[in-house]
Design an enzyme around this catalytic site. Structure first.
Site, PDB file in Angstrom:
ATOM      1  NE  ARG A 163      41.662  43.135  31.561  1.00 47.04           N
ATOM      2  CZ  ARG A 163      42.085  42.071  32.261  1.00 47.04           C
ATOM      3  NH1 ARG A 163      43.071  42.191  33.133  1.00 47.04           N
ATOM      4  NH2 ARG A 163      41.542  40.894  32.072  1.00 47.04           N
ATOM      5  CG  HIS A 170      48.791  41.059  32.841  1.00 44.60           C
ATOM      6  ND1 HIS A 170      47.937  41.489  31.860  1.00 44.60           N
ATOM      7  CD2 HIS A 170      47.992  40.471  33.779  1.00 44.60           C
ATOM      8  CE1 HIS A 170      46.678  41.167  32.179  1.00 44.60           C
ATOM      9  NE2 HIS A 170      46.703  40.549  33.350  1.00 44.60           N
TER      10      HIS A 170
END
Ligand code: GLV
Length: 309
Positions: A224, A272
Site C-alpha cells: 500500500r 497497481h
C-alpha cells in the site's frame, strides 16, 4: 434462495457473474446474484472499493460482507459496517504476487537494466553475485508476504521476514515487533513491502527507517502506498541511500501527473497491477464462505476489526 448483492462495480460484474454462479452451484447453494438486490432482501454482500457503495446500515439482513480485495483498509473503519467482514485470500492473487515480487527482485538483483548492452555502450562484464549473497527482507508475513518469502528463499536468497506477531516459516528468518524491525531493515539489500495498511503501519517506512537500510538498497512496494513517507523516500533516493524504488501502489491512485515519482530516474512505477483477485479462484472462496455461514461454521479470513485486517 440466497440473495447475493454484487457491490463491486460494473466491470467486475462482467468478470464475476459467471464464475460466481458456477462456484455457488458447485458449493450446492441456490443463489440469486445481482447488482441490484435491495437492502431488505440481501443475504450477503460481495464488495470491492466502489464509490457508489459506502452505507452498509440499511443491509440489516445481510449476514456477511465478503471483500474481493485482500486489503480492507477502506471499509474496516466504516462505522455503518456492523456485519462480519471477510477479506480475500485468493490463490490466484497469491500466485500473481509471487510472480511480480520474484520478477522485480530478480531485476534488481541481476542488475538487468545495466546488463542489457546496447550498440555503442561499454562492454563491461561484471556479473552479479549469486542470490545466496543478497539478503532480502519481506515486511508482512500474511498470505502474500509468506508466499513471496518462500519463493525467494527457494531461489537461495537469504530471506528475513518481519511481522507484527511472531511467525514461523521454514527456511525464513522470522522477526517480529519493533526490536525485530531494526534487525530486519539493517541487512535488507532488497526490501519488499507486503503489510496491511493499519494505523500501526501507516508511514512505517519513514526517513529514520530508510536510513537503517544498507546504502543503495532497493525498495519494492506492492503493498500500500501509505506504508511509505513519499518525501522521505524521494530524499533517500536523491542522496543515493536508496538505489531504486519499484512502486505499484500510491497514496493517491492513479498517481497524480505532477508527482515527483514519475520523473525520478530511480523510480519504477507500475499501475497497481502487482496482482489482483482472479475471478475463478476468488469466486470459490466467496462461495465457500457463504456455504460456511449458511451451515453455521466460522467464516474464513474474518477481519479483526480492532487490528484492522
Ligand atoms: C488489492 O490491492 C487488494 O487489496 O486486493
Amino acid at each position: 434462495m440466497i440473495k447475493v448483492l454484487f457491490a463491486a462495480g460494473w466491470p467486475r460484474w462482467k468478470q464475476y457473474k459467471h464464475a460466481l454462479s458456477m462456484a455457488m452451484a458447485k458449493a450446492g447453494l441456490e443463489a440469486e446474484l445481482s447488482q441490484s438486490h435491495g437492502p431488505e432482501e440481501t443475504d450477503y454482500i460481495v464488495y470491492a472499493p466502489n464509490r457508489r457503495f459506502s452505507d452498509f446500515a440499511p443491509y440489516k439482513r445481510a449476514k456477511a460482507v465478503l471483500s474481493l480485495w485482500a486489503g480492507v483498509e477502506d471499509i474496516v473503519t466504516n462505522e455503518t459496517l456492523t456485519q462480519p467482514l471477510a477479506r480475500m485470500v485468493d490463490s490466484g492473487m497469491t500466485e500473481g504476487m509471487v510472480e511480480y515480487v520474484t520478477g522485480h527482485v530478480l531485476r534488481h538483483h541481476l542488475g538487468m537494466d545495466a546488463h542489457i548492452v546496447n550498440p555503442g555502450h561499454d562492454w563491461i562484464a561484471k556479473p552479479p553475485p549469486l542470490a545466496r549473497s543478497r539478503p532480502v527482507t519481506v515486511l508482512g508475513l500474511g498470505e502474500l508476504g509468506a508466499a513471496c518469502a518462500r519463493s525467494l528463499a527457494a531461489l537461495n536468497f537469504p530471506v528475513t521476514g518481519w511481522s507484527r506477531s511472531k511467525k514461523r516459516l521454514r527456511g525464513i528468518r522470522c522477526l517480529a515487533g519493533l526490536e525485530g524491525l531494526d534487525a530486519a531493515l539493517s541487512e535488507a539489500e532488497i526490501l519488499v513491502l507486503l503489510l496491511p495498511l493499519t494505523t500501526g503501519t501507516e508511514g512505517l517506512l519513514d526517513a529514520q527507517r530508510l536510513a537503517q537500510l544498507p546504502n543503495g538498497a532497493v525498495v519494492i512496494n506492492p503493498g500500500r502506498g501509505q506504508l511509505i513517507d513519499d518525501n522521505a523516500l524521494l530524499a533517500a533516493l536523491d542522496s543515493g541511500q536508496i538505489g531504486h524504488a519499484t512502486l505499484d501502489v500510491f497514496r493517491e491512485e492513479p498517481l497524480p501527473e505532477d508527482h515527483p515519482f514519475w520523473a525520478h530516474p530511480s523510480v519504477t512505477v507500475t499501475p497497481h497491477i502487482a496482482s489482483e483477485t482472479r475471478a475463478e479462484t476468488a469466486a470459490q472462496v466467496i462461495a465457500e464462505n457463504i456455504r460456511r455461514s449458511e451451515a453455521g461454521e466460522p467464516l474464513l479470513h474474518l477481519v479483526d476489526r480492532k487490528a484492522g485486517y
